[in-house]
Design a protein around this motif. Structure first.
Motif, short mmCIF file in Angstrom:
data_model
loop_
_atom_site.label_atom_id
_atom_site.label_comp_id
_atom_site.label_asym_id
_atom_site.label_seq_id
_atom_site.Cartn_x
_atom_site.Cartn_y
_atom_site.Cartn_z
N GLU A 83 3.24 -2.08 3.93
CA GLU A 83 3.16 -2.95 5.04
C GLU A 83 2.42 -3.40 5.11
OE1 GLU A 83 5.26 -4.24 6.52
OE2 GLU A 83 4.52 -5.43 8.29
N ARG A 85 -0.60 -3.67 2.61
CA ARG A 85 -0.32 -4.74 1.04
C ARG A 85 0.59 -5.46 0.98
NH1 ARG A 85 -0.89 -1.90 -5.05
NH2 ARG A 85 -1.20 -4.22 -5.37
N ALA A 86 1.52 -5.76 1.88
CA ALA A 86 2.30 -6.49 1.91
C ALA A 86 1.69 -7.31 2.72
CB ALA A 86 3.76 -6.60 2.33
N ARG A 88 -1.08 -7.83 2.83
CA ARG A 88 -2.64 -8.39 3.12
C ARG A 88 -2.80 -9.83 1.91
NH1 ARG A 88 -5.61 -5.32 -1.56
NH2 ARG A 88 -4.14 -5.57 -3.33
N PRO A 89 -3.78 -10.43 2.16
CA PRO A 89 -3.40 -12.51 1.68
C PRO A 89 -4.19 -12.16 0.60
CG PRO A 89 -5.34 -11.58 3.22
CD PRO A 89 -4.80 -10.93 3.19
#
Lengths: 100, 445
Positions: A83, A85-86, A88-89
């Motif tokens: 979550e 990582r997903a 992260r900009p």
């Protein structure tokens, strides 16, 4: 209130059902992962009650409870990592956005 | 497991050496397969966990090691645009170690932990590619479904402990409604780990953005030991539950129908792999419905007959692209790869002389032998109908319109060798029917 085996198993079943419902219906990551923890708590409550009232499960109950908690923790840790990582900009966009 | 940790450290200290790491992984898997075959049968206790290696466990372990070796061999020669990172090889080895433990587990706690070690790293593997960060959010429903399956298994075991008072699988006793519920939850949990219907839906979403090589590992590596674990659970628990055989056949037919219905609309091989997982779980249930040693043997062999072509097909898709449109006119670009797809598709449908034909023959024969003619007929109809989605794949490969693309860069001979091994095994295990059946009977005795 006196603690009985039926009460412990009932509480375990209730926790498991609530967790299963949450895991199936919650759309947000934190809610769904928390539901897994509630399911693990359901299994753990049943095992702990058994170890308290059944001599045959005196050792195996607590050992299994610990491992169920460890497994749930591993699942939740991986879920939170995915979550994070997903969300992260994008690194390139971030760098371009912060360029002076 | 030690090799996996070693490779992870090597990957950290020597970045950019993923091909060499994959070759080490393949060597470790081959050595493990040889050791499994040479090691005698018997019981082992390791850190309190009980393992017993019988013929079925030996077969499941050797087959898993062989599949892992093929995967790592392909990774060591993968083209540049399908490069497998070192950490992915490490995760595949961890999953393989869990699968080996699951095949020999003799108590429910060891089984639960081993199945988790075999399946959890594969969720991480799906996100180990070079894809976009946002796509990793699609892995979460799959992870939650997998976690819910594990917790269902754990809760079922806790109820079984109420009923039988022992964690040992062979001593499990089912008494009354709580015992029946425990048996149902354990079997459901293991089925969910196999991706049975309707849990192929989150798997399909997770596969949709994952690299094809990661999907190849997911659909093949843990499959045979998890089927063996399911077979052992059914062997012990089902005879103690009334009408269990009818329930197994009914659930099998439903999973097959669901998987087939989903496969009709798929235009991506990764989605087709998820749907085929539900179809396969249905056939496994059909095999287990027959009961006894024959049921266990046919379920195990069918799991192998599914895992092998799945791995091969997804490895070809890793090189050429998973969409049917990407495979258009492949026969003109790469004749050998096109024929490999034909062989794998034939095996999925169950056409002779492939391993899939022999696997389905076993399953349907078992259903007929146990008097479930309707289940055998349903399996036959599903087999014939599965020719439609796989026929579409073959038609795309041989279509006149060609998807022109640049030649594959950086592809080494190891990738060709891995796919060639998968094709040869798919044909040999199907063609040499007599020796294979004799060896299977000897191995699983």
């Amino acid at each position: 209130m006196t603690m009985t085996l039926s009460l412990g198993l009932g509480a375990g079943a209730a926790l498991f059902c609530v967790g299963l419902f949450g895991a199936m219906w919650r759309r947000d990551a934190v809610g769904a992962l928390a539901s897994l923890a509630i399911m693990a708590a359901g299994a753990g409550t049943s095992l702990a009650s058994l170890s308290r009232f059944e001599s045959a499960a005196r050792t195996s109950g607590p050992v299994m409870t610990v491992f169920v908690i460890v497994v749930a923790a591993a699942e939740i840790a991986l879920g939170l990592a995915l979550e994070r990582r997903a969300r992260r900009p994008n690194r390139r966009e971030w760098r371009e956005g912060n360029a002076v | 497991m030690a090799a996996a940790v070693f490779l992870l450290l090597l990957d950290a200290f020597l970045p950019g050496r993923s091909r060499e790491l994959a070759l080490i992984g393949a060597s470790v898997a081959v050595v493990a397969a040889v050791l499994v075959l040479l090691a005698g049968r018997g019981a082992v206790s390791l850190g309190g966990a009980r393992f017993a290696v019988d013929g079925a466990a030996q077969f499941a372990r050797a087959a898993t090691c062989a599949l892992l070796a093929v995967f790592c061999l392909w990774a060591s020669g993968a083209p540049a645009d399908a490069k497998v990172p070192g950490r992915a090889i490490s995760l595949a080895l961890v999953s393989g170690a869990g699968a080996l433990a699951a095949a020999g587990a003799r108590d429910w706690l060891t089984l639960l932990l081993a199945v988790e070690v075999a399946t959890l790293p594969l969720v991480a593997l799906l996100g180990a590619g070079e894809g976009r960060d946002e796509d990793r959010a699609l892995l979460l429903p799959h992870l939650v479904a997998s976690g819910a399956a594990t917790m269902t298994l754990a809760y079922g075991v806790s109820l079984l402990l109420t009923s039988s008072g022992s964690l040992e699988i062979s001593r499990s006793e089912v008494h009354g409604a709580i015992g029946w519920l425990a048996a149902a939850l354990i079997i459901l949990g293991l089925l969910a780990k196999l991706g049975a219907a309707p849990l192929d839906v989150p798997a399909r979403r997770a596969f949709a953005t994952a690299p094809s090589w990661a999907v190849a590992a997911c659909v093949s590596l843990p499959r045979i030991p998890v089927v063996l674990a399911l077979a052992r659970a059914v062997e012990v628990l089902a005879p103690q539950v009334p009408s269990s055989s009818v329930a197994l056949y009914g659930a099998g037919a439903a999973s097959m129908a669901w998987g087939l219905a989903g496969a009709f609309g798929e235009s991506d091989l990764r989605g087709l792999a998820a749907r085929a997982g539900a179809l396969n779980a249905g056939f496994v249930l059909l095999a287990l419905g027959a009961g006894g040693a024959f049921g266990l043997r046919s379920a195990l062999f069918y799991a192998f007959a599914y895992a092998l072509p799945s791995l091969g097909l997804m490895l070809v898709a890793s090189e050429e692209g998973p969409a049917l449109a990407a495979l258009a006119g492949l026969v003109r670009r790469r004749r050998a790869a096109a024929w490999a797809i034909v062989v794998f598709s034939m095996s999925f449908v169950g056409v002779a002389p492939t391993v899939g034909f022999l696997g389905k023959l076993h399953v349907l024969g078992g259903a007929l032998r146990s008097g479930a003619t309707w289940a055998a007929a349903a399996g036959l109809v599903v087999s014939v109908a599965s020719a439609v989605p796989f026929g579409r794949l073959v038609r795309s490969v041989f279509s006149a319109e060609e998807n022109r693309r640049e030649p594959l860069e950086g592809r080494a001979v190891a990738a060709t060798a891995a796919i060639a091994v998968a094709v040869a095994a798919t044909v040999l295990f199907g063609a040499a029917t007599g020796p294979v059946l004799a060896a299977m009977g000897l191995a699983l005795s």
